[in-house]
Structure formats: structure tokens, C-alpha cells
Design a protein around this motif. Structure first.
Motif, PDB file in Angstrom:
ATOM      1  N   VAL A 136       6.346  21.980  34.017  1.00  0.00           N
ATOM      2  CA  VAL A 136       6.313  22.472  32.641  1.00  0.00           C
ATOM      3  C   VAL A 136       4.878  22.464  32.130  1.00  0.00           C
ATOM      4  O   VAL A 136       4.028  21.718  32.624  1.00  0.00           O
ATOM      5  CB  VAL A 136       7.198  21.581  31.730  1.00  0.00           C
ATOM      6  N   ASP A 137       4.616  23.319  31.149  1.00  0.00           N
ATOM      7  CA  ASP A 137       3.340  23.336  30.418  1.00  0.00           C
ATOM      8  C   ASP A 137       2.125  23.646  31.287  1.00  0.00           C
ATOM      9  O   ASP A 137       1.006  23.209  30.973  1.00  0.00           O
ATOM     10  CB  ASP A 137       3.120  22.002  29.694  1.00  0.00           C
ATOM     11  N   TRP A 191      12.321  16.915  21.474  1.00  0.00           N
ATOM     12  CA  TRP A 191      11.161  17.671  20.992  1.00  0.00           C
ATOM     13  C   TRP A 191      10.712  17.269  19.596  1.00  0.00           C
ATOM     14  O   TRP A 191       9.656  17.703  19.148  1.00  0.00           O
ATOM     15  CB  TRP A 191      11.415  19.171  21.047  1.00  0.00           C
ATOM     16  N   ASP A 224       3.569  18.885  18.428  1.00  0.00           N
ATOM     17  CA  ASP A 224       2.702  19.446  19.456  1.00  0.00           C
ATOM     18  C   ASP A 224       1.516  18.544  19.759  1.00  0.00           C
ATOM     19  O   ASP A 224       1.118  18.375  20.922  1.00  0.00           O
ATOM     20  CB  ASP A 224       2.205  20.826  19.023  1.00  0.00           C
ATOM     21  N   GLN A 278       7.415  29.570  34.094  1.00  0.00           N
ATOM     22  CA  GLN A 278       7.897  28.591  33.119  1.00  0.00           C
ATOM     23  C   GLN A 278       8.129  29.185  31.737  1.00  0.00           C
ATOM     24  O   GLN A 278       8.623  28.500  30.840  1.00  0.00           O
ATOM     25  CB  GLN A 278       6.879  27.444  33.009  1.00  0.00           C
ATOM     26  N   ARG A 323      11.557  28.888  29.862  1.00  0.00           N
ATOM     27  CA  ARG A 323      11.890  27.561  29.347  1.00  0.00           C
ATOM     28  C   ARG A 323      11.063  27.208  28.114  1.00  0.00           C
ATOM     29  O   ARG A 323      11.567  26.605  27.169  1.00  0.00           O
ATOM     30  CB  ARG A 323      11.638  26.520  30.437  1.00  0.00           C
ATOM     31  N   GLN A 324       9.805  27.623  28.100  1.00  0.00           N
ATOM     32  CA  GLN A 324       8.883  27.118  27.099  1.00  0.00           C
ATOM     33  C   GLN A 324       8.868  27.909  25.800  1.00  0.00           C
ATOM     34  O   GLN A 324       8.728  27.323  24.717  1.00  0.00           O
ATOM     35  CB  GLN A 324       7.459  27.065  27.678  1.00  0.00           C
ATOM     36  N   ILE A 325       8.970  29.234  25.866  1.00  0.00           N
ATOM     37  CA  ILE A 325       8.773  30.016  24.640  1.00  0.00           C
ATOM     38  C   ILE A 325       9.934  30.944  24.325  1.00  0.00           C
ATOM     39  O   ILE A 325       9.804  31.834  23.483  1.00  0.00           O
ATOM     40  CB  ILE A 325       7.459  30.817  24.696  1.00  0.00           C
TER      41      ILE A 325
END
Length: 520
Positions: free
Chosen positions: A88-89, A423, A66, A255, A258-260
Motif C-alpha cells: 500500500v501507499d 482510518w 493523513d 494499488q 484500494r487507495q483512491i
């Protein structure tokens, strides 16, 4: 919290944010020096302790995935960051832009990139102490500040290059500003509250559930005072803050899948332990908060006590309810914003001991219980152990050791091959620890993450077309293996096996580094 309760304190002068009530003026009383006033203040000693605790070994833990994402994004241009946020993000966008400015000024060393989080947690400690004094009394504020600073995750995330410390600061500041505006209403104070709420939304949408607790505090206050204007101002302030963060909230909702979506379901108590970074502290703070609640349910403090409890408790069922669908929001790092409220209640529990020696002994016990978590979460590979005190979710990875292997044997013209999923941040991690003058070309990468406005790059569809005449290649895999080529896609592995042979193989913590030399 209520003006009626304040008025019932025998007409004593109202305490200031410095802590103690002002001393009566008179010809026989010399003026109090600034140093003495600071020494008596409710926030100074807890905040100083928090600064020391957060600063201790801040640069020692290895950078983990991260943090490497933050550094990779923050060192892009402003235009590249904004373009990436469209994909993203977005929920971290404000933090990335801040860190872009910060790294431009102060660089990307471990201490430099972690310092903003340390400052944020230190300021959050001051807010906790001040809120504890406003809700209860001076001893509660001091105790609350120390309890907060002793929680292992407070210092742990105060040393991480992510936005979680800023979430905690914004939540603590919003609660403090709400208490201030209820004591003495004014539009500027409501603006300060709205800005703090906006800060919450800009860095963590889940933490906006704190507004549920704040709303109940306002309702109790208005009912006790029989004055209802705050019921008008509070929605305006809350909605104003949400409006500030609306672009982030709306984009983040799109998003989220996709992210969490990867966040696993865990029992509430397991998550609660992880939010504290210690089973012992989770038990101790919860128990002390219960004592603080029960010992302050007297007539002159019941509204403040109930209000403080609702701020600490109500977001939990709201988040659990929101997690009943496909996405789980009940995640330890997302609950850190609750720690200030629980620390205030725990401080009230310690203050119930009344005598200073007993209160000091209580804090010593809390400190002793925090030691195992504090030491574990400062270890070399602690930042990747976000599930502590439960088992690790993955083995630690030492990008710095891999970088030293490459640095030691590097020759101009060497190339780089990276295996594993993106990742793990293997390439950014190794490059972070390599000297600036050593930058081998990723031979199979067609476009970088920055060029794609993404968190990861794009590889060549035809590996042979990207491979040039590099005499040597450094292969890095996020696993420990004696057969390094098996960690690559088949087409890429076959090409390398045809043209190169393994000249050297080195295992470091969690990684394999192989030097490939061209055949013939």
C-alpha cells in the motif's frame, strides 16, 4: 519563451535569475553590492513573504489522519517501510523514506514534521517568480510570486506533513527548467529537467499530466524558431524523468483501486474552489489569468502567452478524461500542481496595470480576498477540512484532548481499547500526543501495523485470549456517545461489560474517552 522574442528586445542584456538585467559596466558606475542585487531580484520578496506566511502558526493545527499516517510510517525502520510499500501507499514511498531520514534527525514535533513542506512551498514560490519573469517580465514575476503565496492552499499544504508541497515544487521547478533549456539549450539543463519530472512522478503520478502542456510549449517554440532539436531532447528528458519514477508509477497503478476509489465525484468548479481553498481566490485568480492572457496576445509575446496558458489549462481535461472510469482523479489536492502556472498568468494580469502603485493595489485586493481562507485553514482543526470552502466531510477530532484526559488519570498497568475504523487513526493520534513514558498496551491488538507491513494492525480473533488482568482500561472512540461499549464489536463489548464497568466518561472534540474499571 522564443529566442526570436528575446532578440527583439533591442539587444538588452539577458536577465539573470536574480531578476534585473545587469547594469552596464563603466568607470563612473560603482559596483552593485550583493545586498542591493538581492533586494532588486524578482524572487526575494515573494519568497520571503511566502516563508512568513507558511511559517505563521505552523505548529498550531491539530494533527489529522493523513499526517498521522505519515508519522506512523516514517518512524518505522527502512525495511519496514519498504515492505509496506509493496502492499500500500507506494505513491508516497519516496516521501516516506525522506521523512524517515528527516524525523531521525529532527524528531516528530508538529513544527519539525511540517517544516519540509514549508520549505518546499517557499522554494516553489521562488520558481514561480523566476518563471514569470522568463515568460513575461520582472513585474510579472514579482506579482506571480505574491499571488502564489497568497493562495490559502499554498500555505495550508505548506503546513501539512504530506507530499503535496513537494509535488508543487517539482512541477514549478520542471516548468522553470524547461524555460531555461529552451532559452539556452544544453544537455545539463535537459538533465535538470528530467530530474524535476522524475520528482513529479515520485510524489504524484497525476501531476505528470503537466507534460502535455510542456510538450505544446516545446512544439510552439520549435515552430517559431524553425529549429527542431528540442523535439528530440524533450521526449528524452520527459521519458527519462518518467523512467526514474517508473517503479512508483507501476506499483501505484496496481494499488489505485484500494487507495483512491473512495474519492467522490464533484463538479469541476467545486473542485477548483477547493484547490484554492477559497471561492474568492478561485474567481480572482481565474479572472486575472484571463486578463493576463488577453493583454499579452501581442505579436512579440503571443507564443509565450499561449504556451503559459496551455501549461495551466491542458492537464485539466486530461485528468477529467482519465476520471471517466471507476476511479476519480479530479480531486482538489491532486490539482495543486497547477497553481504555479495559474499564478504566473494571474501575475501577468496584475502586471498589465503597468504602474507600480496600481500593481501594488491589485496585490492588496488579492491579499484581502485571501484573508477568510487563510484564517480558516490555520484554525485548530483546519487540516481535516480538506473540502473547504465546502462543508466538512467529517467532524473534527481532537487526539490531543483525548491524550490529556488519559495522561491526567493514567496509572501504571492501564490498558488501551480503541474503537472505530482504522482510518480515523485514533490510536496513533492519541499516542502521538501522549508523553513517551505513557504507553498503554492495546489489549485487543494481535499485531501492529508495522508488524503487518500495513497501515493498520490486526485484532485478536478471540478477544478473551488477548485480554489479560489489566485493572483498568482506557476506551477511546472516534465519536461522542454516552454508551461507549456500543461503539465496539459485539463480542468485544460483551466481554468488557462482563468484566469491567465504566468508572469515568469524558467527551472531547469528536471523541469519547471512557475509563473502565475491573468489577469486584
Amino acid at each position: 519563451m522564443s529566442n526570436r522574442a528575446v532578440a527583439a528586445t533591442d539587444a538588452q542584456p539577458a536577465p539573470t535569475d536574480g531578476g534585473n538585467p545587469p547594469l552596464p559596466a563603466g568607470p563612473d558606475r560603482p559596483p552593485v553590492s550583493l545586498a542591493r542585487r538581492l533586494a532588486r531580484s524578482v524572487w526575494l520578496w515573494p519568497t520571503a513573504f511566502a516563508a512568513l506566511a507558511v511559517g505563521w502558526r505552523i505548529g498550531s493545527p491539530e494533527m489529522w489522519h493523513d499526517e498521522l499516517v505519515t508519522i506512523d510510517v516514517a518512524t518505522r525502520s527502512t525495511g519496514q517501510i519498504r515492505a509496506m510499500l509493496a502492499n500500500v501507499d507506494a505513491v508516497h514511498g519516496a516521501y516516506y523514506l525522506f521523512m524517515h531520514a528527516w524525523t531521525t534527525l529532527f524528531g516528530t514535533s508538529p513544527v519539525a514534521v511540517r517544516l519540509p513542506s514549508a520549505l518546499a512551498m517557499t522554494l516553489a514560490t521562488a520558481c514561480v517568480a523566476l518563471a514569470g519573469r522568463r515568460l513575461f517580465d520582472h513585474p510579472t514575476g514579482v506579482a506571480a510570486g505574491f499571488v502564489f503565496a497568497l493562495v490559502p492552499t499554498v500555505t495550508r499544504f505548506g503546513q501539512e506533513t504530506r507530499s503535496y508541497a513537494f509535488v508543487v515544487l517539482a512541477a514549478a521547478a520542471a516548468t522553470l527548467f524547461l524555460l531555461r533549456v529552451l532559452e539556452r539549450p544544453g544537455w545539463l539543463r535537459w538533465v535538470a529537467y528530467a530530474l524535476a519530472v522524475g520528482g513529479i512522478g515520485l510524489v504524484n503520478v497525476v501531476a505528470l499530466t503537466l507534460l502535455v502542456g510542456h510538450g505544446t510549449v516545446v512544439l510552439i517554440h520549435c515552430w517559431r524558431q524553425r529549429r527542431w532539436w528540442s523535439l528530440v531532447w524533450f521526449p528524452l528528458g520527459a521519458l527519462g524523468g518518467v523512467a526514474i519514477a517508473a517503479p512508483v508509477i507501476l506499483r501505484g497503478m496496481k494499488q489505485a483501486g484500494r487507495q483512491i476509489s473512495w474519492i467522490p465525484d464533484s463538479s469541476p468548479w467545486t473542485v477548483w474552489e477547493q484547490a484554492y481553498g477559497s471561492t474568492l481566490l478561485a474567481v480572482a485568480v481565474t479572472a486575472l489569468a484571463t486578463v493576463g492572457l488577453l493583454t499579452h496576445l501581442r505579436r512579440d509575446a503571443v507564443d509565450r502567452t499561449v504556451g503559459a496558458t496551455l501549461v495551466a489549462v491542458l492537464p485539466v481535461p486530461v485528468i477529467l478524461l482519465a476520471s471517466a472510469g471507476e476511479i476519480n482523479y479530479f480531486f482538489a489536492k491532486y490539482l495543486l500542481f497547477l497553481l504555479p502556472a495559474w499564478a504566473v498568468l494571474a501575475g501577468a494580469g496584475i502586471a498589465a496595470l503597468r504602474r507600480a502603485p496600481l500593481m501594488a493595489a491589485g496585490l492588496v485586493v488579492v491579499a484581502a480576498l485571501s484573508v477568510p481562507g487563510q484564517l480558516t485553514l490555520r484554525a485548530e482543526y483546519s487540516h481535516g477540512w480538506y473540502t473547504y470552502p465546502q462543508a466538512r466531510a467529517f467532524a473534527p477530532l481532537s487526539y490531543s484532548q483525548a491524550a490529556r484526559v488519559i495522561e491526567t488519570g493514567y496509572q501504571p498497568g492501564d490498558g488501551l481499547v480503541v474503537g472505530g475504523v482504522w482510518w480515523w487513526m485514533t490510536e496513533p493520534g492519541v499516542r502521538y500526543y501522549l508523553p513517551a513514558d505513557i504507553s498503554p498496551r492495546n489489549v485487543f491488538q494481535k499485531r501492529t501495523a508495522a508488524q503487518r507491513n500495513e497501515l493498520f494492525g490486526a485484532d485478536c480473533g478471540d478477544p478473551a485470549s488477548c485480554l489479560r488482568d489489566e485493572p483498568r482500561l482506557w476506551l477511546v472512540l472516534p465519536t461522542v456517545t454516552d454508551a461507549p461499549l456500543t461503539g465496539l464489536p459485539k463480542q468485544r463489548a460483551a466481554l468488557l461489560d462482563e468484566r469491567y464497568q465504566v468508572a469515568r466518561l469524558t467527551h472531547v472534540t469528536g471523541l469519547t474517552v471512557a475509563l473502565l474499571q475491573r468489577r469486584g
